[in-house]
Design a protein around this motif. Sequence first.
Motif, mmCIF file in Angstrom:
data_model
loop_
_atom_site.group_PDB
_atom_site.id
_atom_site.type_symbol
_atom_site.label_atom_id
_atom_site.label_comp_id
_atom_site.label_asym_id
_atom_site.label_seq_id
_atom_site.Cartn_x
_atom_site.Cartn_y
_atom_site.Cartn_z
ATOM 1 N N THR A 56 42.198 46.055 44.027
ATOM 2 C CA THR A 56 43.025 44.901 44.375
ATOM 3 C C THR A 56 42.839 44.544 45.841
ATOM 4 N N ILE A 57 42.880 45.551 46.697
ATOM 5 C CA ILE A 57 42.687 45.314 48.132
ATOM 6 C C ILE A 57 41.307 44.719 48.390
ATOM 7 N N LEU A 58 40.290 45.261 47.753
ATOM 8 C CA LEU A 58 38.931 44.752 47.920
ATOM 9 C C LEU A 58 38.813 43.302 47.441
ATOM 10 N N ALA A 59 39.373 43.007 46.278
ATOM 11 C CA ALA A 59 39.318 41.630 45.759
ATOM 12 C C ALA A 59 40.021 40.672 46.711
ATOM 13 N N HIS A 60 41.171 41.062 47.206
ATOM 14 C CA HIS A 60 41.882 40.200 48.156
ATOM 15 C C HIS A 60 41.055 39.981 49.414
ATOM 16 N N ALA A 61 40.421 41.047 49.913
ATOM 17 C CA ALA A 61 39.584 40.924 51.115
ATOM 18 C C ALA A 61 38.412 39.967 50.866
ATOM 19 N N MET A 62 37.788 40.064 49.679
ATOM 20 C CA MET A 62 36.650 39.193 49.372
ATOM 21 C C MET A 62 37.052 37.719 49.297
ATOM 22 N N PHE A 63 38.310 37.455 48.897
ATOM 23 C CA PHE A 63 38.758 36.072 48.764
ATOM 24 C C PHE A 63 39.627 35.610 49.925
ATOM 25 N N GLY A 64 39.694 36.437 50.983
ATOM 26 C CA GLY A 64 40.425 36.038 52.178
ATOM 27 C C GLY A 64 41.926 35.964 51.987
ATOM 28 N N LEU A 65 42.463 36.755 51.093
ATOM 29 C CA LEU A 65 43.904 36.797 50.839
ATOM 30 C C LEU A 65 44.529 37.958 51.603
ATOM 31 N N PRO A 66 45.848 37.944 51.764
ATOM 32 C CA PRO A 66 46.490 39.137 52.338
ATOM 33 C C PRO A 66 46.119 40.346 51.462
ATOM 34 N N LEU A 67 45.853 41.490 52.095
ATOM 35 C CA LEU A 67 45.357 42.640 51.346
ATOM 36 C C LEU A 67 46.305 43.087 50.242
ATOM 37 N N SER A 123 50.224 38.070 26.754
ATOM 38 C CA SER A 123 50.247 38.732 28.061
ATOM 39 C C SER A 123 48.898 38.718 28.775
ATOM 40 N N THR A 124 47.873 38.232 28.160
ATOM 41 C CA THR A 124 46.469 38.313 28.577
ATOM 42 C C THR A 124 45.967 39.751 28.529
ATOM 43 N N SER A 125 46.644 40.584 27.785
ATOM 44 C CA SER A 125 46.224 41.945 27.469
ATOM 45 C C SER A 125 45.740 42.755 28.659
ATOM 46 N N PHE A 126 46.684 43.170 29.483
ATOM 47 C CA PHE A 126 46.336 44.104 30.557
ATOM 48 C C PHE A 126 45.795 45.384 29.901
ATOM 49 N N ALA A 127 46.539 45.905 28.912
ATOM 50 C CA ALA A 127 46.146 47.055 28.087
ATOM 51 C C ALA A 127 45.752 48.277 28.905
ATOM 52 N N ASN A 128 46.283 48.404 30.121
ATOM 53 C CA ASN A 128 45.907 49.498 31.004
ATOM 54 C C ASN A 128 46.994 49.680 32.061
ATOM 55 N N PRO A 129 47.707 50.819 32.056
ATOM 56 C CA PRO A 129 48.755 51.034 33.049
ATOM 57 C C PRO A 129 48.266 50.967 34.498
ATOM 58 N N ALA A 130 47.071 51.439 34.785
ATOM 59 C CA ALA A 130 46.555 51.382 36.165
ATOM 60 C C ALA A 130 46.321 49.932 36.587
ATOM 61 N N VAL A 131 45.825 49.117 35.669
ATOM 62 C CA VAL A 131 45.625 47.698 35.953
ATOM 63 C C VAL A 131 46.975 47.014 36.155
ATOM 64 N N THR A 132 47.956 47.397 35.361
ATOM 65 C CA THR A 132 49.286 46.815 35.493
ATOM 66 C C THR A 132 49.855 47.090 36.880
ATOM 67 N N ILE A 133 49.749 48.329 37.336
ATOM 68 C CA ILE A 133 50.235 48.683 38.680
ATOM 69 C C ILE A 133 49.467 47.887 39.732
ATOM 70 N N ALA A 134 48.153 47.842 39.613
ATOM 71 C CA ALA A 134 47.333 47.124 40.591
ATOM 72 C C ALA A 134 47.682 45.639 40.621
ATOM 73 N N ARG A 135 47.902 45.057 39.461
ATOM 74 C CA ARG A 135 48.186 43.626 39.411
ATOM 75 C C ARG A 135 49.572 43.292 39.954
ATOM 76 N N SER A 136 50.444 44.289 40.080
ATOM 77 C CA SER A 136 51.750 44.036 40.697
ATOM 78 C C SER A 136 51.609 43.820 42.207
ATOM 79 N N LEU A 137 50.453 44.180 42.757
ATOM 80 C CA LEU A 137 50.194 44.046 44.188
ATOM 81 C C LEU A 137 49.366 42.801 44.505
ATOM 82 N N SER A 138 49.337 41.853 43.577
ATOM 83 C CA SER A 138 48.556 40.631 43.740
ATOM 84 C C SER A 138 49.399 39.427 43.343
#
Length: 188
Positions: A56-67, A123-138
Amino acid sequence: MPPASALVALILTFGPISGAHFNPAVSLADTIEGGLGWTEFVVYVISQCAGGVAGTILAHAMFGLPLLSLSQHVRHGPAQLLSEFVGTFGLLSVIWGCSRFRAGVVPFAVGAYITAAYWFTASTSFANPAVTIARSLSNTFAGIRPADVLPFIMAQFAGGLSATLLFRSLIPGLPSSAKNIVVPHGAE
């Protein structure tokens, strides 16, 4: 869909090393069936969640968003939770079914399923608890507000466990071959 293509590539790349465990729900199913030990499961889940946050941090950095930015995207209610249950149930069904009879197609079947589930679940099928946690930070359309994370994760684990129980009855030898749930890996 590009994320599914990347998922196929990552499963093919890391499968022979670690079994391509990117998902705590998959790792829990594997642990319950005897493929992973409980200590190994805990290490995998910590690594999966840390990887999701780092991604998530890397994706935000690549798109110039807050980390990091807490998501405000509301994802709650029975339809969303049912969607996460169905999405994760289907994912584990694909993995259990394919890995037993056609292990070589698992990476492609998982990528195809996740692509389809993105479109057929509310829900667009997160289907992954780690992805769910990461997506809460975006705080983007892909996000999920932190208040909705725990119910999503509970629905995901319930879906994964339900698929595991179903496949335990459909494939009686499931526990004896669980070690290679996603793809064969490690020294035998």
